[in-house]
Design a protein around this motif. Sequence first.
Motif, PDB file in Angstrom:
ATOM      1  N   SER A  27       0.601  -0.882  -0.209  1.00 23.15           N
ATOM      2  CA  SER A  27      -0.165   0.327   0.009  1.00 23.15           C
ATOM      3  C   SER A  27       1.159   1.172   0.293  1.00 23.15           C
ATOM      4  O   SER A  27       0.212   2.017  -0.716  1.00 23.15           O
ATOM      5  N   ASN A  28       2.096   1.446   0.702  1.00 14.13           N
ATOM      6  CA  ASN A  28       2.691   2.526   0.671  1.00 14.13           C
ATOM      7  C   ASN A  28       3.603   2.541   0.105  1.00 14.13           C
ATOM      8  O   ASN A  28       3.539   3.604  -1.250  1.00 14.13           O
ATOM      9  N   LYS A  48       1.058   4.178  -3.270  1.00 16.89           N
ATOM     10  CA  LYS A  48       1.097   5.650  -3.114  1.00 16.89           C
ATOM     11  C   LYS A  48       1.992   6.518  -2.874  1.00 16.89           C
ATOM     12  O   LYS A  48       2.346   7.949  -3.848  1.00 16.89           O
ATOM     13  N   ARG A  77       2.926   6.362  -6.946  1.00 20.02           N
ATOM     14  CA  ARG A  77       1.681   7.234  -8.171  1.00 20.02           C
ATOM     15  C   ARG A  77       2.464   8.395  -7.737  1.00 20.02           C
ATOM     16  O   ARG A  77       2.108   8.366  -9.047  1.00 20.02           O
ATOM     17  N   GLU A 102      -4.134   2.643  -0.319  1.00 21.57           N
ATOM     18  CA  GLU A 102      -3.096   3.978  -0.182  1.00 21.57           C
ATOM     19  C   GLU A 102      -3.393   4.029   1.495  1.00 21.57           C
ATOM     20  O   GLU A 102      -1.716   4.132   1.844  1.00 21.57           O
TER      21      GLU A 102
END
Length: 192
Positions: free
Chosen positions: A10-11, A14, A17, A42
Amino acid sequence: MQEDILFQISNKLKEVRKSKGVTLQEIADEAGVTKSLVSQIENSRTIPSLPVMLGLIKALDIDLNVFFKDIISTAPGENVLIRRKEEYQPFTKENAKGYFYQRIFSKQFKDNHIDVVLLRLEKDAKRPMVRTNAFEFKYVLSGAVEYTVGKNKYVLNQGDSMFFDANELHNLRCQDCDEAVLLVIYFFNEAQ
């Protein structure tokens, strides 16, 4: 200690992106999901299915091997885990001002995931009401907070704790203090 892989993903999602200058809406459209879902993933508020996660990685146009480099470790697990204060990982959530998170511990147990976090809340901290796909336990280490869950408000002082279904809209703010520090434990259930 090895961080839980899902939270590292998830980290990383982010981070990649943002480094590519892709908006939440752009990645959501490309992956065929909602902007809200991408934000929740995220910000560690929900755990995505494998097809959704792979769709998001594909939408970022990054090779899977490159994306997962340094995330998945083959080192054997240990029975005793120790985390030193200087190893706590700071992270941010949503459009929050004055909320400072540090991940202490994150671990997967069968269909359940536990995330243990320290939250420092400044006097004028602000964020919109949120939902988290988890149950939450909060323990006030210092200061006092006013916690809104749904339409109810609760005041918690140092030493007080609460447990609630975080799928309901919720938020907190400092209650007549300069700063509050809370121990937060998220209980995610992937089988839901």
